[in-house]
Scaffold this motif. Structure first.
Motif, PDB file in Angstrom:
ATOM      1  N   GLY A 171     -21.828  -1.703  44.567  1.00 11.40           N
ATOM      2  CA  GLY A 171     -20.806  -1.145  45.422  1.00 11.40           C
ATOM      3  C   GLY A 171     -20.152  -2.218  46.270  1.00 11.40           C
ATOM      4  N   PRO A 172     -19.193  -1.841  47.087  1.00  9.10           N
ATOM      5  CA  PRO A 172     -18.503  -2.814  47.931  1.00  9.10           C
ATOM      6  C   PRO A 172     -19.412  -3.551  48.901  1.00  9.10           C
ATOM      7  CG  PRO A 172     -17.230  -0.775  47.800  1.00  9.10           C
ATOM      8  CD  PRO A 172     -18.551  -0.509  47.160  1.00  9.10           C
ATOM      9  N   ASP A 216     -16.416   4.336  45.079  1.00 11.21           N
ATOM     10  CA  ASP A 216     -14.993   4.078  45.234  1.00 11.21           C
ATOM     11  C   ASP A 216     -14.820   2.893  46.175  1.00 11.21           C
ATOM     12  OD1 ASP A 216     -15.164   4.991  47.903  1.00 11.21           O
ATOM     13  OD2 ASP A 216     -14.319   6.963  47.438  1.00 11.21           O
ATOM     14  N   GLY A 217     -13.591   2.505  46.401  1.00 11.25           N
ATOM     15  CA  GLY A 217     -13.319   1.318  47.202  1.00 11.25           C
ATOM     16  C   GLY A 217     -13.650   1.456  48.670  1.00 11.25           C
ATOM     17  N   ASP A 218     -13.863   2.679  49.153  1.00 14.95           N
ATOM     18  CA  ASP A 218     -14.253   2.908  50.543  1.00 14.95           C
ATOM     19  C   ASP A 218     -15.755   2.908  50.721  1.00 14.95           C
ATOM     20  OD1 ASP A 218     -11.569   3.202  51.393  1.00 14.95           O
ATOM     21  OD2 ASP A 218     -11.559   5.294  50.713  1.00 14.95           O
ATOM     22  N   ASP A 258      -8.178   3.197  38.427  1.00 15.94           N
ATOM     23  CA  ASP A 258      -7.187   2.670  39.368  1.00 15.94           C
ATOM     24  C   ASP A 258      -6.110   3.700  39.693  1.00 15.94           C
ATOM     25  OD1 ASP A 258      -5.593   2.686  37.086  1.00 15.94           O
ATOM     26  OD2 ASP A 258      -5.485   0.501  36.907  1.00 15.94           O
ATOM     27  N   ASP A 259      -6.231   4.870  39.058  1.00 12.71           N
ATOM     28  CA  ASP A 259      -5.340   5.991  39.350  1.00 12.71           C
ATOM     29  C   ASP A 259      -5.919   6.934  40.398  1.00 12.71           C
ATOM     30  OD1 ASP A 259      -7.422   6.966  37.838  1.00 12.71           O
ATOM     31  OD2 ASP A 259      -6.194   7.700  36.185  1.00 12.71           O
ATOM     32  N   TRP A 282     -12.179   1.217  43.051  1.00  9.85           N
ATOM     33  CA  TRP A 282     -13.150   0.128  43.126  1.00  9.85           C
ATOM     34  C   TRP A 282     -13.300  -0.415  41.723  1.00  9.85           C
ATOM     35  CZ3 TRP A 282     -15.558  -3.588  45.439  1.00  9.85           C
ATOM     36  CH2 TRP A 282     -16.736  -4.111  44.924  1.00  9.85           C
ATOM     37  N   THR A 283     -12.976  -1.678  41.521  1.00  6.17           N
ATOM     38  CA  THR A 283     -13.065  -2.302  40.211  1.00  6.17           C
ATOM     39  C   THR A 283     -14.427  -2.958  40.046  1.00  6.17           C
ATOM     40  OG1 THR A 283     -10.683  -2.742  40.205  1.00  6.17           O
ATOM     41  CG2 THR A 283     -12.039  -3.957  38.617  1.00  6.17           C
TER      42      THR A 283
END
Length: 295
Positions: A171-172, A216-218, A258-259, A282-283
């Protein structure tokens, strides 16, 4: 209220392990099809590689190749087990864009049978793979492992994890997160180059059996509850939401595109679905592993 899922593809043969390829396309393993497939945005399914055994998870490589955790040919079918027509001891496979399938990382450590389940790349290009061990014999199940494979195909390290290590994702926050199916827990490790720190529990599902997971990116965590027919959403270690998927779906793994959509495999019903949640993408990390049979 969470919107109903949109069916992206159906008729899949026990789909698992989605990986977002970009542009609305995904790679999905079809365990009972013994293959990894590409699902186009319009739902068209084409074979990327004929893997044999039981493809269980996938990860996108740096050059468009796909890496597959292949458990050797085992799945659950009703009240019993399904065995693939082409069985072998579990292994990690590389599927190149031309369809060539090779083994990477050599034979996995510990006693057979090896049951690779899921895999992901770390930020330094190390590939981390879960081996769930002999889960076809739950009464006598052995500790599983997380195995780290370096870019040259050599094993960099491994750590034992009891109670069926399953899904795995970074994760991030930079930690490796892992589901432990028989305890309903999600564990997190500090890792670097195949060296593992001590794991700590960061979440525990209220029901079901944790399978695949993604972020996800968060930093919000999505955990597929598999036999519980639900997806559990965690923020800061707290259960934020439960997304019920309905009887007979068996959500097994997920990824974020990415959508902003959450893509989920419904293994029992044979669907790849998308939840339009407007998520921050999140890539996942990528890497490239050289085929190496003597590891």
């Amino acid at each position: 209220m969470t919107p109903a899922p949109v069916v992206v593809a159906d008729g899949l043969r026990f789909p698992e392990g989605p990986s977002y390829l970009g542009g609305g396309a995904l790679a999905v393993v079809e365990m009972k099809g013994e293959a990894v497939s590409r699902v186009a945005p319009d739902g068209t399914v084409t074979t990327l590689g004929d893997c044999g055994g039981g493809p269980n998870g996938s990860a996108l490589g740096a050059s468009g190749e796909v890496y597959v955790a292949n458990n050797g040919g085992l799945s659950v079918a009703g009240n019993g087990y399904w065995h693939a027509p082409r069985q072998f001891d579990g292994r990690v496979q590389r599927v190149d864009p031309d369809g060539t399938v090779t083994t990477v990382g050599g034979e996995l450590p510990g006693p057979a049978p090896h049951r690779p389940n899921d895999l992901c790349f770390g930020p330094d290009g190390t590939l981390y793979v879960t081996d769930s061990a002999n889960w076809e014999d739950l009464r006598n199940i052995r500790p599983g492992r997380v195995v780290a494979i370096g870019p040259d195909g050599s094993r960099l390290g491994a750590v034992e994890v009891p109670a069926m290590p399953n899904g795995v994702a970074f994760g991030p926050d930079g930690r490796l997160h892992l589901t432990q199916s028989l305890t309903r827990k999600v564990l997190a490790f500090e890792v670097a180059g195949g060296t593992f720190g001590e794991p700590g529990a960061v979440a525990e599902l209220p029901t079901g059996s944790p399978d695949g997971l993604c972020f996800d990116g968060d930093g919000t965590l999505y955990v597929c509850g598999s036999i519980g027919n639900a997806i559990f959403v965690y923020a800061g270690g707290e259960l934020k939401e439960t997304i019920e998927t309905g009887e007979g779906t068996q959500p097994t793994n997920c990824c974020v595109g990415d959508d902003g959509r959450l893509y989920v495999t419904f293994s029992l019903s044979g669907h790849l679905v998308a939840f339009d949640l407007g998520l921050t993408p999140w890539t996942p990390h990528t890497g490239s592993i050289t085929a190496r049979e003597d590891s």
